[in-house]
Motif scaffolding. Structure first.
Motif: not given
Length: 162
Positions: A128-137
């Motif tokens: 999810r961080a790789g997709t840029g989803a909010d909060g996951y990075e």
């Protein structure tokens, strides 16, 4: 896919309370005989080995069968009390050790289940961080500290089981 839910048996709140109360009762019942030896005391007094236990048992057998052969300098009433206490403590220790081993086994399985679930969550967070989803990075950046920095590591080190 890793094995998960190796131990799905869980104590209820009432069972946890009952176990804690039972341990408190046991601690209170044994408080009169609890002794905290220093490391030096443990070294000095040690524990009698199996050969010496056999020796003590033989002396007791002689005392029981031929009391007239026992030295009068020994407090035989205290000897008998020590002997009986040693047997009780040995039995209690064996039962507690067996219970401790079983509890450690259950804990190991729960630890493993938690670890596998945490790995699954981390893998999803990474995706999810790789997709840029909010909060996951942010979550990913905080979690990646548990992974090795050299080379490409996909999982943190395996959990240690005491």
């Amino acid at each position: 896919m890793p094995l998960t839910n190796l131990n799905s048996a869980h104590l209820t709140a009432a069972q946890v309370t009952a176990a804690q109360n039972a341990l408190a009762d046991l601690e209170n019942a044994l408080s009169a005989v609890n002794v905290n030896l220093t490391p030096e005391d443990r070294q000095r007094y040690g524990s009698i080995n199996e050969q010496n236990k056999l020796f003590v048992n033989k002396v007791k057998d002689y005392r029981t069968s031929n009391p007239n052969l026992s030295v009068s300098d020994v407090d035989w009433d205290e000897f008998e009390k020590d002997f009986a206490s040693r047997r009780v403590f040995d039995s209690l220790i064996n039962r507690l050790d067996a219970l401790s081993t079983k509890l450690k086994g259950a804990k190991i399985l729960h630890d493993y289940d938690n670890y596998q679930s945490a790995l699954a969550d981390y893998a999803y967070t990474s995706y999810r961080a790789g997709t840029g989803a909010d909060g996951y990075e942010t979550k990913y950046n905080e979690m990646k500290q548990f992974f090795g920095r050299s080379g490409k590591t996909t999982a943190p080190p395996a959990p240690e089981n005491p």
